[in-house]
Design a protein around this motif. Structure first.
Motif, PDB file in Angstrom:
ATOM      1  N   VAL A 172      61.891 -29.754  26.223  1.00  0.00           N
ATOM      2  CA  VAL A 172      61.915 -31.186  26.538  1.00  0.00           C
ATOM      3  C   VAL A 172      63.218 -31.784  26.020  1.00  0.00           C
ATOM      4  O   VAL A 172      63.624 -31.521  24.887  1.00  0.00           O
TER       5      VAL A 172
ATOM      6  N   ILE B 169      50.870 -31.753  27.868  1.00  0.00           N
ATOM      7  CA  ILE B 169      51.274 -31.292  26.531  1.00  0.00           C
ATOM      8  C   ILE B 169      50.047 -30.875  25.727  1.00  0.00           C
ATOM      9  O   ILE B 169      50.059 -29.867  25.010  1.00  0.00           O
TER      10      ILE B 169
ATOM     11  N   VAL C  40      62.506 -28.862  21.533  1.00  0.00           N
ATOM     12  CA  VAL C  40      63.226 -30.085  21.876  1.00  0.00           C
ATOM     13  C   VAL C  40      64.707 -29.767  22.041  1.00  0.00           C
ATOM     14  O   VAL C  40      65.363 -29.293  21.108  1.00  0.00           O
TER      15      VAL C  40
ATOM     16  N   ILE D 254      53.661 -33.237  18.468  1.00  0.00           N
ATOM     17  CA  ILE D 254      54.621 -33.576  19.513  1.00  0.00           C
ATOM     18  C   ILE D 254      53.931 -33.903  20.832  1.00  0.00           C
ATOM     19  O   ILE D 254      52.904 -33.328  21.187  1.00  0.00           O
ATOM     20  N   SER D 255      54.477 -34.875  21.544  1.00  0.00           N
ATOM     21  CA  SER D 255      54.150 -35.098  22.934  1.00  0.00           C
ATOM     22  C   SER D 255      55.453 -35.480  23.629  1.00  0.00           C
ATOM     23  O   SER D 255      56.486 -35.632  22.981  1.00  0.00           O
ATOM     24  N   ALA D 256      55.414 -35.605  24.958  1.00  0.00           N
ATOM     25  CA  ALA D 256      56.643 -35.867  25.701  1.00  0.00           C
ATOM     26  C   ALA D 256      56.291 -36.346  27.094  1.00  0.00           C
ATOM     27  O   ALA D 256      55.169 -36.168  27.572  1.00  0.00           O
TER      28      ALA D 256
ATOM     29  N   SER E 141      61.055 -40.125  24.582  1.00  0.00           N
ATOM     30  CA  SER E 141      60.503 -38.771  24.524  1.00  0.00           C
ATOM     31  C   SER E 141      61.535 -37.859  23.866  1.00  0.00           C
ATOM     32  O   SER E 141      62.740 -38.007  24.124  1.00  0.00           O
ATOM     33  N   PRO E 142      61.094 -36.967  22.977  1.00  0.00           N
ATOM     34  CA  PRO E 142      59.706 -36.719  22.596  1.00  0.00           C
ATOM     35  C   PRO E 142      59.128 -37.888  21.794  1.00  0.00           C
ATOM     36  O   PRO E 142      59.856 -38.760  21.327  1.00  0.00           O
TER      37      PRO E 142
ATOM     38  N   VAL F  67      59.369 -35.335  14.571  1.00  0.00           N
ATOM     39  CA  VAL F  67      58.665 -34.487  15.541  1.00  0.00           C
ATOM     40  C   VAL F  67      58.248 -33.177  14.890  1.00  0.00           C
ATOM     41  O   VAL F  67      59.068 -32.463  14.301  1.00  0.00           O
TER      42      VAL F  67
END
Length: 263
Positions: free
Chosen positions: A116, A183, A195, A150-152, A127-128, A145
């Motif tokens: 990501v 995710i 990332v 983590i999300s994105a 994002s992230p 992060v």
């Protein structure tokens, strides 16, 4: 490692207006999944995409983002037998012309299933982001992060085609939270996420400029949030709080207090 394909879902606009398509139309094999609602526009988009040497998927109306993604993935899987990576992009994301080159260099030095980028709206990091107990929060530094939180968002995400053999996008979600659900599935299946240091810019807005469109978007959000958070009582307050925040933003934007009880 190679980024072979790009997936772009477009809705009710000419493909020529897509900044991400303009950047990658000569760099990737792009599959454009068209959710546009008029046949004339879809015909024009098909003509342009195929003229550019790319691939077109007619969704025959707005089938939602998750279904468009999944049909595009199925199309690529039928065509591509080798292991490769797929770039997911929004139509209005601004990528640097050297994004693919720099991303590939970084991918070759750090193995992962999903990559990501850093997505910004001006200086804000979109994002992230992090997710904890269902609550999604923006970050101010990449030091915030961690693998478990983590999300994105979808735009700029680079996914190994192998991942899609086990998981797909949740078709019970029409538009919102599809990326966060994806995710969540990645974590459940123990796929690795890295990332990238590459930055891209996103034209991001919570509401449409047109109030009628914004009301439709809010209705979709309400349904998608219900799917994402499920029936858990512990998540009900969070579900309601997100809806109220969106309502209040709309009240301020449109200077219409009736939104509180009409939406």
């Amino acid at each position: 490692m190679r980024i072979e394909y790009g997936i772009l879902v477009i809705y009710n606009q000419p493909i020529e207006r897509s900044s991400s398509y303009a950047t990658f139309k000569d760099q990737l094999s792009i599959l454009v999944a068209d959710n546009s609602t008029t046949q004339e526009l879809r015909n024009n988009n098909r003509r342009q995409v195929e003229q550019d040497g790319n691939f077109y998927l007619d969704m025959k109306g707005n089938q939602g983002l998750s279904k468009a993604y999944n049909q595009a993935i199925s199309w690529i899987q039928q065509k591509e037998q080798k292991s490769c990576f797929v770039l997911i992009m929004d139509d209005d994301t601004i990528f640097g012309n050297d994004f693919l080159q720099k991303a590939t260099q970084e991918m070759n030095s750090k193995q992962a299933d999903v990559y990501v980028p850093i997505v910004k709206a001006e200086k804000q990091i979109l994002s992230p982001c992090t997710i904890h107990n269902g609550r999604i929060k923006a970050i101010h530094s990449l030091l915030s992060v961690h693998e478990d939180t983590i999300s994105a968002i979808n735009s700029g995400m680079i996914v190994s085609l192998n991942v899609y053999q086990k998981i797909r996008y949740n078709e019970n979600l029409f538009l919102e939270y599809i990326d966060h659900d994806f995710i969540r599935q990645l974590k459940q299946h123990k796929y690795s996420i890295h990332v990238l240091q590459q930055e891209i810019q996103q034209n991001f807005s919570v509401f449409e400029n047109d109030k009628a469109s914004a009301k439709t978007r809010f209705s979709i959000l309400k349904k998608d949030l219900h799917v994402f958070y499920g029936k858990s009582l512990s998540q009900h307050f969070l579900y309601k709080s997100i809806l109220w925040k969106r309502k209040l933003r709309a009240v301020i934007q449109y200077k219409d207090l009736s939104i509180v009880w009409k939406w």
